[in-house]
Design a protein around this motif. Sequence first.
Motif, PDB file in Angstrom:
ATOM      1  N   UNK A 166     -47.877  -0.651  76.631  1.00  0.00           N
ATOM      2  CA  UNK A 166     -47.757   0.285  75.603  1.00  0.00           C
ATOM      3  C   UNK A 166     -48.444   1.587  75.606  1.00  0.00           C
ATOM      4  N   UNK A 167     -49.648   1.451  76.371  1.00  0.00           N
ATOM      5  CA  UNK A 167     -50.339   2.374  76.582  1.00  0.00           C
ATOM      6  C   UNK A 167     -49.737   3.331  77.633  1.00  0.00           C
ATOM      7  N   UNK A 168     -48.996   2.975  78.473  1.00  0.00           N
ATOM      8  CA  UNK A 168     -48.268   3.891  79.623  1.00  0.00           C
ATOM      9  C   UNK A 168     -46.997   4.580  78.718  1.00  0.00           C
ATOM     10  N   UNK A 169     -46.367   4.036  78.148  1.00  0.00           N
ATOM     11  CA  UNK A 169     -45.159   4.383  77.322  1.00  0.00           C
ATOM     12  C   UNK A 169     -45.680   5.407  76.005  1.00  0.00           C
ATOM     13  N   UNK A 170     -46.668   5.198  75.608  1.00  0.00           N
ATOM     14  CA  UNK A 170     -47.356   6.251  74.683  1.00  0.00           C
ATOM     15  C   UNK A 170     -47.607   7.396  75.397  1.00  0.00           C
ATOM     16  N   UNK A 171     -48.151   7.397  76.509  1.00  0.00           N
ATOM     17  CA  UNK A 171     -48.656   8.490  77.337  1.00  0.00           C
ATOM     18  C   UNK A 171     -47.385   9.427  77.654  1.00  0.00           C
ATOM     19  N   UNK A 172     -46.489   8.690  78.215  1.00  0.00           N
ATOM     20  CA  UNK A 172     -45.102   9.513  78.419  1.00  0.00           C
ATOM     21  C   UNK A 172     -44.612  10.220  77.464  1.00  0.00           C
ATOM     22  N   UNK A 173     -44.088   9.460  76.037  1.00  0.00           N
ATOM     23  CA  UNK A 173     -43.642   9.902  74.928  1.00  0.00           C
ATOM     24  C   UNK A 173     -44.569  11.230  74.631  1.00  0.00           C
ATOM     25  N   UNK A 174     -45.634  11.064  74.511  1.00  0.00           N
ATOM     26  CA  UNK A 174     -46.615  12.383  74.259  1.00  0.00           C
ATOM     27  C   UNK A 174     -46.370  13.373  74.834  1.00  0.00           C
ATOM     28  N   UNK A 175     -46.547  13.300  76.092  1.00  0.00           N
ATOM     29  CA  UNK A 175     -46.222  14.246  77.253  1.00  0.00           C
ATOM     30  C   UNK A 175     -44.884  15.182  76.868  1.00  0.00           C
ATOM     31  N   UNK A 176     -43.782  14.144  76.829  1.00  0.00           N
ATOM     32  CA  UNK A 176     -42.470  14.412  76.671  1.00  0.00           C
ATOM     33  C   UNK A 176     -42.138  15.297  75.540  1.00  0.00           C
ATOM     34  N   UNK A 177     -42.671  14.647  74.236  1.00  0.00           N
ATOM     35  CA  UNK A 177     -42.607  15.442  73.003  1.00  0.00           C
ATOM     36  C   UNK A 177     -43.202  16.894  73.111  1.00  0.00           C
ATOM     37  N   UNK A 178     -44.364  17.103  73.657  1.00  0.00           N
ATOM     38  CA  UNK A 178     -45.189  18.406  73.891  1.00  0.00           C
ATOM     39  C   UNK A 178     -44.264  19.287  74.316  1.00  0.00           C
ATOM     40  N   UNK A 179     -43.470  18.867  75.370  1.00  0.00           N
ATOM     41  CA  UNK A 179     -42.779  19.777  76.355  1.00  0.00           C
ATOM     42  C   UNK A 179     -41.337  19.727  76.046  1.00  0.00           C
ATOM     43  N   UNK A 180     -41.064  19.354  74.980  1.00  0.00           N
ATOM     44  CA  UNK A 180     -39.541  19.235  74.654  1.00  0.00           C
ATOM     45  C   UNK A 180     -38.786  20.543  74.773  1.00  0.00           C
ATOM     46  N   UNK A 190     -36.855  14.210  68.164  1.00  0.00           N
ATOM     47  CA  UNK A 190     -36.951  13.042  66.948  1.00  0.00           C
ATOM     48  C   UNK A 190     -36.582  11.792  67.984  1.00  0.00           C
ATOM     49  N   UNK A 191     -35.925  11.911  69.088  1.00  0.00           N
ATOM     50  CA  UNK A 191     -35.830  10.430  69.702  1.00  0.00           C
ATOM     51  C   UNK A 191     -37.198  10.336  70.465  1.00  0.00           C
ATOM     52  N   UNK A 192     -38.019  11.477  70.989  1.00  0.00           N
ATOM     53  CA  UNK A 192     -39.272  11.239  71.351  1.00  0.00           C
ATOM     54  C   UNK A 192     -40.084  10.539  70.372  1.00  0.00           C
ATOM     55  N   UNK A 228     -50.303  22.044  70.296  1.00  0.00           N
ATOM     56  CA  UNK A 228     -50.149  20.627  70.303  1.00  0.00           C
ATOM     57  C   UNK A 228     -49.981  20.147  71.769  1.00  0.00           C
ATOM     58  N   UNK A 229     -49.726  21.179  72.855  1.00  0.00           N
ATOM     59  CA  UNK A 229     -49.785  20.578  74.130  1.00  0.00           C
ATOM     60  C   UNK A 229     -51.077  20.094  74.715  1.00  0.00           C
ATOM     61  N   UNK A 230     -52.139  20.822  74.257  1.00  0.00           N
ATOM     62  CA  UNK A 230     -53.541  20.785  74.630  1.00  0.00           C
ATOM     63  C   UNK A 230     -53.926  19.194  74.101  1.00  0.00           C
ATOM     64  N   UNK A 231     -53.715  19.129  72.561  1.00  0.00           N
ATOM     65  CA  UNK A 231     -54.008  17.932  72.051  1.00  0.00           C
ATOM     66  C   UNK A 231     -53.437  16.524  72.505  1.00  0.00           C
ATOM     67  N   UNK A 232     -52.122  16.783  72.948  1.00  0.00           N
ATOM     68  CA  UNK A 232     -51.358  15.609  73.518  1.00  0.00           C
ATOM     69  C   UNK A 232     -51.951  15.227  74.706  1.00  0.00           C
ATOM     70  N   UNK A 233     -52.522  16.301  75.844  1.00  0.00           N
ATOM     71  CA  UNK A 233     -53.085  16.001  76.955  1.00  0.00           C
ATOM     72  C   UNK A 233     -54.493  15.382  76.831  1.00  0.00           C
ATOM     73  N   UNK A 234     -55.104  15.668  75.817  1.00  0.00           N
ATOM     74  CA  UNK A 234     -56.413  15.064  75.628  1.00  0.00           C
ATOM     75  C   UNK A 234     -56.184  13.690  74.882  1.00  0.00           C
ATOM     76  N   UNK A 235     -55.244  13.409  74.119  1.00  0.00           N
ATOM     77  CA  UNK A 235     -55.000  12.115  73.438  1.00  0.00           C
ATOM     78  C   UNK A 235     -54.448  11.125  74.609  1.00  0.00           C
ATOM     79  N   UNK A 236     -53.547  11.659  75.669  1.00  0.00           N
ATOM     80  CA  UNK A 236     -53.530  10.932  76.853  1.00  0.00           C
ATOM     81  C   UNK A 236     -54.587  10.356  77.624  1.00  0.00           C
ATOM     82  N   UNK A 237     -55.624  11.365  78.037  1.00  0.00           N
ATOM     83  CA  UNK A 237     -56.670  11.133  78.609  1.00  0.00           C
ATOM     84  C   UNK A 237     -57.509  10.054  78.152  1.00  0.00           C
ATOM     85  N   UNK A 238     -57.705  10.148  76.528  1.00  0.00           N
ATOM     86  CA  UNK A 238     -58.554   9.153  75.762  1.00  0.00           C
ATOM     87  C   UNK A 238     -57.929   7.981  75.978  1.00  0.00           C
ATOM     88  N   UNK A 239     -56.454   7.924  75.655  1.00  0.00           N
ATOM     89  CA  UNK A 239     -55.909   6.568  75.422  1.00  0.00           C
ATOM     90  C   UNK A 239     -55.946   5.695  76.764  1.00  0.00           C
TER      91      UNK A 239
END
Length: 607
Positions: A149-163, A192-194, A260-271
Amino acid sequence: MAADQRSSSRGREEEHIGAPRNASVERASKPLHEESPLLSPSESLGQEETFIEGQDVLSSDPQDSYHETKSVWYMILLTISIGGLQLAWAVELSNGTPYLLALGLSKSLMALVWIAGPLSGTLVQPYVGMLSDNCRSSWGKRVPFMVVGALATILSLLALAWVRETIGGILGLFGADRESQGVKVTIIVVAVMWVYILDFAINTVQAGIRAFILDCAPSHQQEAANSMASRVVGVGNIIGYVAGYIDLPKYLWFFGNTQFKVLCVIACVALSSTVALSVLTIKERDPRLEAAPLKGSNKSGLVHFFKSVFTSIRRLPPQTRKVCEVQFFAWIGFFPQLFYSSSYIGDIYVQPYLEANPNMTPDEIDKLYEKATRVGTFALLIYAITSLATNVLLPFFIAPSYDTQSSSTSKRPQKIYTTRFSRFLEHLVIPWLTLRRAWLLSHCIFAACMFCTLIVRSIAAATTLIGIVGISWALTLWAPFAIISAEVSKRDALRRSQQNDRSSGTVEDQAGVILGIHNMSIAAPQILATIGSSIIFKFLQKPRGVPGDRSISIVLAAGGISTLVAAFLTGRIKDEVDLPQEGIVEEARAEETQTMLRRGSSGGLEY
């Protein structure tokens, strides 16, 4: 009152089994008992030779250490992963709505997009709970789902930020203009898909973490474990909202050129770091040593899933059922507050500027709303600080009800002295303020704050309202999980003690399924709240950049009405967790076996 309850329970027990009173049975007849028996009941309790021969069974039992009182550091390591997950939630909650609006989504459609969260919570968490209960991986029951679940969350956050960049770049290879309407619509659809994938991934890791905490915390420390989890969530919220308030691209430009991009990167590192820390330092029970799943329990398929869920709902433990009823109405109010608080503050912030400058360009409007988002995020920061302060300080005033333990069997070192500090802490306890009553009061506070959003039109006052709501949020993260965990942990401990007892024909669900159903009671009402919000926005919203939009205030106030119903239902919950009468008798017998085993192996010394 506690003494009367114990004596009443002893009386009921003697009537039930018709046996002479003994100390072991008296101890087990308390409403709460922190230590589950590790052996099946023996019919030869009077034969000391049997106890001595069974010494190795007890001392080598890998489940034994899970009943010892754990330290604060253990609790922090156990719950820290949910703090990393909360950072990902904070990014979505505080910046997700403004980000989707910036992509060109309308408020009414945006409300329908956020139905992804409750939809995934209704379906994913019970399904993940069912799968993890039946999992027999060497990693443990919950760890595989936490990691995936953590790996899927990280992938989704990064894909959404750079959509915008990825979709625009791909379509640009085929000659499409990035500024064309078709490309913009495609970007919105993919975003929306991401969002849906992200919510499904977050619910997967959250289901694993919540069951992981329940399984690895001793039953007499479930209230403490969930209190610590609530504090860690508060820390995650604060970090997320502080990061959202700061102009991050100015300092962390190498992570991205937008907030939003920077926040997503920080969230991925933290998770990733917190989940890794929890799974590497806290070891689950080995599920391969448990009894095999019941035949047919590991079947897959949509029909079997829904059939199993409805069966489990019918046999929910009594306290858990009442908590789920409260959560259903409470979350009709909490869902709009979580998603629209920053936008509510932001709308108040932009009104004077829009009225003074009615002919602003689209770029000027974007910059204005970006500033408004940071102002709204600051209010959420105050909200998170209030929530954390409540979780740190309130436990000192709460009269323990779900953490009660039997002094005769706890493995906590018993001190024969008190200190001035411990006496001071005892004086802080408010006898009538149980966790359940504090939760009830928090619902009333929340409803009052939501009604006030209709009349508050200043940034300072609105920020104060959102900050006060942090008190209610703290109890929401603590009280329901503590009440359910105390009951489920007790029943799980009893189930493990009876797993070799073929005469026991009762079937009870494990932590994963029960917590999944509890999450359904949280997620399902969010669907109703989302549909209701969408209807209100459809008739009352104004186009972005037009002054006078107060639709969000009306949505928040409507949620306050539902929370009053939750306050009424909270009054029906008990302040203690009771085991079934047969469970009390079973615990008494197994406890006597366990105690005599220990005495036989160490010259009468209990440890």
